[in-house]
Design a protein around this motif. Structure first.
Motif, PDB file in Angstrom:
ATOM      1  N   SER A 132      51.918  -4.603   9.652  1.00 20.41           N
ATOM      2  CA  SER A 132      50.588  -4.750   9.073  1.00 20.41           C
ATOM      3  C   SER A 132      49.514  -4.312  10.068  1.00 20.41           C
ATOM      4  O   SER A 132      48.587  -3.574   9.721  1.00 20.41           O
ATOM      5  CB  SER A 132      50.361  -6.205   8.649  1.00 20.41           C
ATOM      6  N   ALA A 133      49.640  -4.779  11.312  1.00 19.83           N
ATOM      7  CA  ALA A 133      48.659  -4.404  12.332  1.00 19.83           C
ATOM      8  C   ALA A 133      48.690  -2.898  12.583  1.00 19.83           C
ATOM      9  O   ALA A 133      47.641  -2.246  12.733  1.00 19.83           O
ATOM     10  CB  ALA A 133      48.933  -5.166  13.622  1.00 19.83           C
ATOM     11  N   LEU A 134      49.899  -2.327  12.621  1.00 19.17           N
ATOM     12  CA  LEU A 134      50.040  -0.889  12.837  1.00 19.17           C
ATOM     13  C   LEU A 134      49.385  -0.100  11.705  1.00 19.17           C
ATOM     14  O   LEU A 134      48.646   0.872  11.946  1.00 19.17           O
ATOM     15  CB  LEU A 134      51.527  -0.541  12.934  1.00 19.17           C
ATOM     16  N   ARG A 135      49.642  -0.525  10.491  1.00 14.75           N
ATOM     17  CA  ARG A 135      49.072   0.167   9.336  1.00 14.75           C
ATOM     18  C   ARG A 135      47.546   0.096   9.347  1.00 14.75           C
ATOM     19  O   ARG A 135      46.869   1.088   9.057  1.00 14.75           O
ATOM     20  CB  ARG A 135      49.630  -0.454   8.050  1.00 14.75           C
ATOM     21  N   ILE A 136      47.011  -1.076   9.688  1.00 12.79           N
ATOM     22  CA  ILE A 136      45.554  -1.220   9.737  1.00 12.79           C
ATOM     23  C   ILE A 136      44.959  -0.253  10.761  1.00 12.79           C
ATOM     24  O   ILE A 136      43.928   0.387  10.516  1.00 12.79           O
ATOM     25  CB  ILE A 136      45.169  -2.670  10.067  1.00 12.79           C
ATOM     26  N   GLY A 137      45.619  -0.128  11.916  1.00 13.95           N
ATOM     27  CA  GLY A 137      45.127   0.799  12.940  1.00 13.95           C
ATOM     28  C   GLY A 137      45.122   2.240  12.454  1.00 13.95           C
ATOM     29  O   GLY A 137      44.152   2.977  12.665  1.00 13.95           O
ATOM     30  N   VAL A 138      46.199   2.659  11.790  1.00 14.12           N
ATOM     31  CA  VAL A 138      46.273   4.032  11.277  1.00 14.12           C
ATOM     32  C   VAL A 138      45.233   4.238  10.179  1.00 14.12           C
ATOM     33  O   VAL A 138      44.568   5.282  10.113  1.00 14.12           O
ATOM     34  CB  VAL A 138      47.692   4.338  10.756  1.00 14.12           C
ATOM     35  N   GLU A 139      45.065   3.233   9.298  1.00 13.74           N
ATOM     36  CA  GLU A 139      44.085   3.354   8.210  1.00 13.74           C
ATOM     37  C   GLU A 139      42.663   3.474   8.753  1.00 13.74           C
ATOM     38  O   GLU A 139      41.861   4.263   8.243  1.00 13.74           O
ATOM     39  CB  GLU A 139      44.189   2.150   7.271  1.00 13.74           C
ATOM     40  N   ARG A 140      42.364   2.706   9.788  1.00  8.64           N
ATOM     41  CA  ARG A 140      41.020   2.786  10.384  1.00  8.64           C
ATOM     42  C   ARG A 140      40.755   4.173  10.942  1.00  8.64           C
ATOM     43  O   ARG A 140      39.672   4.755  10.755  1.00  8.64           O
ATOM     44  CB  ARG A 140      40.887   1.751  11.492  1.00  8.64           C
ATOM     45  N   ALA A 141      41.758   4.702  11.622  1.00 13.50           N
ATOM     46  CA  ALA A 141      41.575   6.035  12.202  1.00 13.50           C
ATOM     47  C   ALA A 141      41.446   7.086  11.101  1.00 13.50           C
ATOM     48  O   ALA A 141      40.642   8.024  11.222  1.00 13.50           O
ATOM     49  CB  ALA A 141      42.751   6.369  13.113  1.00 13.50           C
ATOM     50  N   LYS A 180      47.247  -2.323  16.864  1.00 13.97           N
ATOM     51  CA  LYS A 180      46.320  -1.531  16.055  1.00 13.97           C
ATOM     52  C   LYS A 180      45.878  -0.271  16.802  1.00 13.97           C
ATOM     53  O   LYS A 180      45.746   0.806  16.209  1.00 13.97           O
ATOM     54  CB  LYS A 180      45.116  -2.368  15.667  1.00 13.97           C
ATOM     55  N   ARG A 181      45.672  -0.420  18.083  1.00 16.77           N
ATOM     56  CA  ARG A 181      45.253   0.730  18.892  1.00 16.77           C
ATOM     57  C   ARG A 181      46.347   1.797  18.925  1.00 16.77           C
ATOM     58  O   ARG A 181      46.052   2.997  18.920  1.00 16.77           O
ATOM     59  CB  ARG A 181      44.905   0.279  20.316  1.00 16.77           C
TER      60      ARG A 181
END
Length: 826
Positions: free
Chosen positions: A21-30, A250-251
């Protein structure tokens, strides 16, 4: 000319996991920041060398340059069973698309990673060096997982650096899940080996280990210290809160997408982008964040308190007190301290407003807001004035009021955030229960489409494309349901290549940037039905649950369609079998009846008859047998239709012929009783059926005397003297229904006078129905006979048949009519 918006794919094994979930949020933000479309292809962990053939992993093989410009691969979540070589082969399958791996360094593939080995060394070193532990258990990840291997090697190095022997009894492995962490810890406990600390390869396994330790009666951290790896959200508010190695998940996602875009722009990127990690100390190792007492930081300036000392030291202390990645909220410690400076300078309300903004931002990040209580505790300790200060009492009182207001604000915000999260989960659960209920009732694709139109808005989706495979080879998809901007649109009739995943233009939009989750519609690991594309942003628990519901619904539709097909096939076979049986039965029935009953030389009796089988041939029977000084008449009807009825009729005809030949002058009662025993035995014992028949046997004598026995329709006698019909009932029982009818069968008698007409008939005559479902009936039969009673017997027969057929053009039962006129002797 508008520049085409780029589309990037993210490949991962799960939507809802803490790490994922955290990984996906980071990619979505970028993706949002760089204005690119994002396609999140969700399958499962790879299970073999190269791309997995499992149904749920088929989605990975469908991603290619037909749809996307680059690929981000969450390699750390996919490689548990295939190892580094398997992941390298998997990545090669996407050439020449630019790639970036997250969590696993792959040769020849740009990778965004953390120093896994350093993280474990920090954790083991902290437990040994700072807490004097010597027996440290290690719970490792999957054997073939690259990250897990690096962390396991680091455990060995940390022990070696401290001259502590490696003890394999203190090592067990799991699969990065809470359940396998619990099982691995149980395995260690079962060995009976002494230990005083546990380091797990990820947070989920550490949480599972804590549960197992508690179940075994061991307290954490009093008896055993525990440390994890990742710093997922739940680690911060479990009890005890989990000490862990924090990696900026996320980063990592942000950097991976940016790396792919840089490659597309022609830039040279490093093969390995190593991100920093840090050890976050919490309750499970006994460090439990507490306010650091020290010299008061307050000083008198212009009549108000101001912060002194080195601000960067206090900022770092605040970061440690909160225990979350600093990048998640930006430079919040500096902003909060600046607001506190203004508050202490007399600008009331500045600090509370800054804290409120910070809490709002933290809530959007999904952070545990109660952690900010530690920030207030630290500030309270640092700013408390010493008692010897003359103004200490008033100053401390004013600050206490501020800290109290802060705690109330944090508590309220925490309750609201937690309540909102619980409400979202509860609403999502209710919505899923309703969608599951309705989707499970769909027995056809049109009905499934109508249910989707109802349920997709309920689940808060605004962009949806559900497509099913058009052919067994799964080379093309045909849209079933499409929603855009919250409204259903007509799905294109045309099919499209499977590697587009959704109707043309749905995933790759130049008008509006989109982030879409794409998942296969499957049931188990073998059955593929299609692909679903859903907009990202809905509660995470919905995606996997909906995929299972849709897979089950499509399977139900397929099963129902197959059941209907099989029933139709069976019905056609039954109809054909019935038709063939009817042909045979009709041949039996029409072959065995007297060919020309009028040629039977029964003295004094003029006889004619007709038998007309229906479409579904029943078992009508009649016979005319001449004997010296008289003759026999028989009529009956076997219950049911088809071949079985014809066989029973054949038995009756054969037995009547044999019995009357043996004893031409016998009584009808004796023949009926004997025939019943034989039929019952044959039908019940040999044919294993429960068929029965009506049967009436009449023995005619030249004098006009008629004896009869059995059970059938009434005998009609039209008297020549009056021209009116008399109906004489038969009082016996059915043939074949009981093993013995001796006590219920008797002979009855009637006498014919010169010119009288005797009519025997089957129920196909009286029960023939008109278009209005009205029966022909006995009364109408008698009226027909009376109207032509003086005519030859053939005319009477034909008139009856004509009236019945006119009444019911398509009779559903056989029609049998026997007409006889008596002529008295001179």
């Amino acid at each position: 000319m508008t520049k085409q918006r780029r589309t990037i794919a993210l490949l991962m094994d799960y939507v809802r996991g803490e790490y994922q979930s955290a990984l996906r949020i980071g990619v979505e933000r970028a993706a949002e920041a760089h204005d690119v479309n994002l396609v999140i292809a969700v399958g499962e962990t790879l299970a073999g060398h190269g791309p997995s053939e499992a149904a749920t992993n088929s989605i990975y093989r469908l991603v290619g340059d037909e749809l996307v410009d680059g690929v981000v691969i969450a390699a750390g979540t996919l490689c548990n069973y295939v190892g580094v070589e398997g992941m390298r082969s998997f990545c090669r399958s996407y050439a020449p698309l630019p790639l970036c791996s997250i969590g696993l360094a792959l040769e020849g593939v740009p990778s965004v990673v953390v120093d896994n080995g350093l993280g474990i060394e920090m954790a083991v070193g902290h437990l040994i060096d700072d807490h004097a532990r010597r027996r440290v258990v290690y719970l490792g990840g999957p054997t073939h997982n690259g990250e897990a291997s690096l962390r396991a090697e680091a455990y060995r190095r940390a022990l070696l650096a401290r001259a502590i022997p490696y003890d394999e009894r203190l090592v067990a492995v799991g699969e990065f899940t809470i359940d396998t962490g619990r099982a691995a810890m149980a395995e260690i406990l079962g060995r009976g080996v002494a230990f005083d600390a546990v380091v797990a390869a990820n947070d989920n396994m550490a949480l599972g280990a804590i549960e197992q330790l508690k179940a075994s009666g061991r307290d954490v951290p009093k008896d055993v210290l525990v440390c994890g790896f990742d710093d997922v959200g739940v680690a911060r508010y479990t009890k005890p809160s989990l000490t862990t190695v924090r990696q900026p998940i996320k980063r990592l996602g942000e950097l991976a997408l940016e790396t792919v875009l840089r490659i597309l722009d022609g830039e040279v990127v490093p093969e390995r982008n190593l991100q920093q990690i840090e050890l976050t100390r919490r309750e499970s190792c006994g460090c439990a964040f507490q306010a650091v007492a020290g010299a008061p930081w307050g000083s008198r300036r212009a009549g108000a308190l101001a912060l002194g000392g080195r601000p960067e030291d206090l900022e770092r202390a605040l970061e440690l007190a909160l225990g979350i990645p600093s990048a998640s909220l930006g430079a919040w410690p500096a902003e909060l301290l600046a607001a506190l400076e203004e508050e202490l300078a007399g600008r009331e309300g500045r600090f509370l407003r800054a804290l409120e903004r910070l809490l709002d931002a933290a809530a959007r990040e999904g952070l545990f807001l109660d952690l900010f209580q530690g920030v207030i505790t630290l500030l309270r300790a640092r700013l408390r004035r010493p008692p010897e200060d003359p103004a200490a009492a008033a100053t401390n009182e004013a600050l206490e009021q501020l800290w109290h207001a802060c705690r109330v604000l944090i508590g309220s915000a925490s309750v609201r955030a937690e309540g909102r999260q619980r409400l979202e989960v509860e609403v999502a659960s209710i919505d899923l229960s309703w969608s599951g209920r309705w989707l499970s009732t769909c027995l056809s694709l049109p009905l499934l489409k109508r249910m989707l139109a109802s349920e997709m808005p309920r689940l808060h989706f605004t962009h949806v494309a559900l497509s099913l495979y058009e052919d067994a080879q799964r080379t093309a998809l045909r849209p079933l349901y499409v929603m855009e901007d919250g409204r259903e649109v007509d799905a294109p009739f045309e099919s499209f290549p499977v590697r587009q995943l959704a109707p043309p233009g749905f995933l790759r939009s130049d008008e509006r940037r989109r982030s879409m989750v794409v998942m296969p519609i499957t049931l188990g690991n073998t059955e593929h039905f299609g692909v679903m594309a859903l907009d990202s942003g809905v509660n995470e628990m919905v995606y996997d649950a909906l995929r299972l519901q849709l897979g089950s619904a499509v399977k139900t539709v397929a099963l129902h369609r197959e059941v209907v097909r099989q029933l139709e096939l069976r019905e056609r076979l039954e109809q054909e079998r019935g038709r063939q049986e009817s042909v045979v039965a009709a041949r039996i029935q029409t072959t065995l009846v007297p060919e020309r009953p009028e040629q039977q030389a029964i003295e004094g009796l003029e006889v004619c008859a007709v038998m007309k089988p229906a479409t579904e041939v029943g078992g009508d029977y009649y016979d005319v047998i001449a004997t010296p000084g008289g003759g026999w008449l028989g009529i009956g009807d076997v219950a049911g239709h088809g071949l079985a009825a014809g066989l029973v009729m054949l038995m009756i005809q054969s037995m009547v012929t044999a019995l009357t030949s043996k004893d031409p002058g016998g009584g009808p009662r004796e023949l009926v009783v004997a025939l019943n025993r034989a039929v019952y035995k044959n039908v019940r014992g040999r044919l294993k059926r429960d068929d029965y028949a009506t049967l009436l046997l009449l023995r005619y004598e030249r004098s006009g005397r008629v004896k009869f026995a059995g059970a059938h329709e009434d005998i009609v006698v039209c008297r020549a003297r009056t021209g009116r019909c008399a109906c004489i009932p038969s009082t016996g029982v059915w043939i074949g229904a009981l093993p013995d009818v001796d006590g219920m069968t008797r002979d009855a008698e009637l006498v014919l006078e010169d010119g009288d007409v005797l009519v025997l008939y089957s129920d196909g005559v009286t029960e023939a129905r008109s278009a209005h479902h009205e029966q022909f009936g006995l009364e109408r039969l008698c009226a027909t006979i009376e109207a032509v009673q003086a005519s030859p017997v053939e005319v009477i027969r034909d008139r009856i048949l004509s009236e019945v057929e006119g009444w019911s053009p398509s009779p559903d039962d056989d029609i049998t009519i026997v007409v006889a006129r008596y002529s008295a002797p001179p």
